[in-house]
Write a protein that holds these residues in place. Structure first.
Motif, mmCIF file in Angstrom:
data_model
loop_
_atom_site.group_PDB
_atom_site.id
_atom_site.type_symbol
_atom_site.label_atom_id
_atom_site.label_comp_id
_atom_site.label_asym_id
_atom_site.label_seq_id
_atom_site.Cartn_x
_atom_site.Cartn_y
_atom_site.Cartn_z
ATOM 1 N N LEU A 89 0.836 -1.210 0.000
ATOM 2 C CA LEU A 89 0.000 0.000 0.000
ATOM 3 C C LEU A 89 0.870 1.259 0.000
ATOM 4 N N VAL A 90 1.872 1.253 0.895
ATOM 5 C CA VAL A 90 2.780 2.404 0.985
ATOM 6 C C VAL A 90 3.530 2.566 -0.345
ATOM 7 N N TRP A 93 1.229 4.123 -2.940
ATOM 8 C CA TRP A 93 1.043 5.541 -2.623
ATOM 9 C C TRP A 93 2.290 6.339 -3.022
ATOM 10 N N ASN A 94 3.481 5.784 -2.676
ATOM 11 C CA ASN A 94 4.732 6.479 -3.021
ATOM 12 C C ASN A 94 4.910 6.595 -4.532
ATOM 13 N N LEU A 96 2.558 6.791 -6.710
ATOM 14 C CA LEU A 96 1.623 7.816 -7.182
ATOM 15 C C LEU A 96 2.183 9.214 -6.910
ATOM 16 N N VAL A 97 2.648 9.397 -5.677
ATOM 17 C CA VAL A 97 3.160 10.720 -5.279
ATOM 18 C C VAL A 97 4.405 11.084 -6.088
#
Ligand SMILES: Cc1cc2nc3c(=O)[nH]c(=O)nc-3n(C[C@H](O)[C@H](O)[C@H](O)COP(=O)(O)OP(=O)(O)OC[C@H]3O[C@@H](n4cnc5c(N)ncnc54)[C@H](O)[C@@H]3O)c2cc1C
Length: 443
Positions: A89-90, A93-94, A96-97
């Motif tokens: 998940l992290v 998210w990373n 994407l960011v």
């Protein structure tokens, strides 16, 4: 009998009632944006608090008494990896960011910053234009210019509560783009307000200079123009010290003239004074005067080893350095600490080490001074491990650094060029030492 009600289409626009409402609307918009950003950063803030990274160096670089407690090694360990699901998940998210870190060539802004700036500009323009009869009464633009004051100063100060709330790695140098944008939108508001009032005065044959209101208005706009023009990138690049001096003198003059121009300015001066006061107070806690040894590797690089600095910074952070040599006492320059603190360093002789690449007049003067001192003391120093020069320095910091803890990753790829290598070396020093101390038999 009730009083007759004037239809809204025939009511005269009362800018002193309507426009402050739009100042309020604008303030609510940017404060909400900031609150969302802080909320998004909260998990990383909590994580960094847990690993003791958040408030590291808040009171400046420290000097140990030679005794190292066992607990000083507490945050040395690598953060425990989470469950595979949370790591995935992290990771997503990373990934994407990370798209927002892409920078178009030459702009020196990344995609994330461009989005933020566009939204900010749109908010300012909407608040200036919406339902405002700008041609007959351009006060709204002036009111919105005043509403930029808190943003200009919140993002300008080197020490701000915002940097703390956003977690490590969000120092003034990363937030400064908002300071520049708010300064420019203040100028934009001032230009719309000033130009339309001048047009209005020309139309009705009124004097543009002479009456107090008009003269102070023109003076304020001129000062704002000087601030903006002298802050453009080429000027900062070529004449940094000049830019800095003009910036400080003109914003003080601008404060005074704008308060003469309108009584609606004074409430907007208080947040900047509060931010600036907090910055000065924090800086007083962070200043250190130390001895340092200068060593010129060649004509392009000067190494500065600051004595008696054992803790109070994170790998990758920088300090603003003032070196007491020749007539350069009034200049301070940002230099990245190229070593991790001794408790996290794998260097055989750890400490606070800085490297200044010869770039402009200060770095060249420092290098020339060191080479001369080395030459002068060469015979004497040779027996003590190489020629060098001893000076006093003043440290202000640490600031900035890395927003992520590289120790939390299995693989790390570091890429650096130019003086950016200092940042990378500090991080490398940190992760290698932490790896070695966690896996002593695996190297
Ligand atoms: C966060 C940060 C970390 C840095 N770390 C290092 C490092 O580890 N090693 C290294 O060699 N260089 C580093 N630099 C660059 C270094 O600060 C400049 O090279 C130095 O200040 C140049 O000064 P000068 O008088 O020799 O050159 P100038 O010709 O005056 O300036 C050259 C460039 O440096 C900028 N600059 C000059 N003075 C300042 C100042 N007081 N504050 C901010 N920018 C300034 C100018 O805008 C210009 O772009 C760093 C810069 C920043 C912003």
């Amino acid at each position: 009998m009730s009083a007759p009600v004037i239809p809204s289409s025939l009511q005269i626009y009362n800018s002193y009632v309507e426009d402050p409402i739009w100042q309020g609307n604008f303030t609510v918009i940017w404060c909400s944006g900031l609150a969302i950003t802080i909320a998004v950063s909260l998990p990383s803030l909590i994580l960094s608090l847990r690993h003791g990274r958040s408030f590291k160096g808040i009171t400046g670089i420290s000097e140990s008494t030679g005794y190292r407690s066992v607990s000083s090694d507490d945050n040395k360990s690598l953060p425990a990896p989470g469950s595979p699901q949370s790591r995935r998940l992290v990771g997503a998210w990373n990934a994407l960011v990370s798209q927002t870190y892409w920078s178009p060539p030459k702009l020196e802004l990344n995609l994330g910053q461009i989005i933020v700036l566009s939204a900010y500009l749109a908010a300012v323009l909407v608040c200036i234009i919406k339902d405002a009869p700008l041609i007959s009464n351009p006060n709204r633009a002036g009111f919105l210019a005043l509403a930029q004051f808190p943003v200009v100063f919140l993002f300008a100060t080197k020490n701000s509560i915002l940097s703390l709330l956003l977690g490590p790695g969000n120092g003034y140098e990363k937030l400064n783009f908002m300071h520049r944008m708010a300064g420019r939108t203040m100028f934009l508001g001032g230009c719309i307000h000033g130009a339309l009032w001048i047009r209005n005065h020309l139309q009705y044959g009124l004097p543009i200079l002479g009456p107090q209101k008009e003269t102070s208005g023109v003076a304020s706009l001129a000062l704002l123009g000087i601030i903006v023009l002298t802050s453009l990138r080429p000027v900062r690049r070529l004449f940094y010290e000049c830019f800095f001096l003009v910036h400080v003198l003109t914003y003080v003059a601008f404060f005074v003239t704008i308060c003469y121009h309108t009584m609606y300015a004074s409430p907007w001066i208080f947040p900047p004074l509060a931010f600036y006061g907090a910055d000065v107070l924090m800086r007083l806690l962070r200043y250190r005067i130390k001895d340092a040894t200068l060593t010129a590797q060649d004509a392009h690089m000067t190494l500065i080893r600051v004595h008696s600095c054992d803790d109070g910074w994170l790998a990758g952070q920088h300090v603003r350095l003032r070196v007491f040599f020749s007539n350069r006492v009034f200049e301070s320059h940002p230099l990245t600490i190229l070593s991790a603190p001794p408790s996290h360093s794998c260097l055989s002789s750890p400490g606070l080490i800085l490297g200044a690449r010869t770039n402009g007049d200060w770095t060249r003067a420092l290098n020339n001074y060191t080479l001369k001192e080395q030459e002068r003391s060469q015979v004497h120093e040779k027996s003590e491990g190489g020629p060098s020069a001893l000076v006093h320095v003043m440290l202000d910091g640490p600031y900035g650094g890395s927003s992520i803890d590289l120790g939390g990753y299995e693989s790390v790829l570091l890429v650096a060029g130019g003086s950016g290598v200092a940042f990378t070396l500090g991080l490398l020093d940190d992760i290698v030492e932490r790896w070695v101390s966690c896996h002593p038999y695996q190297l």
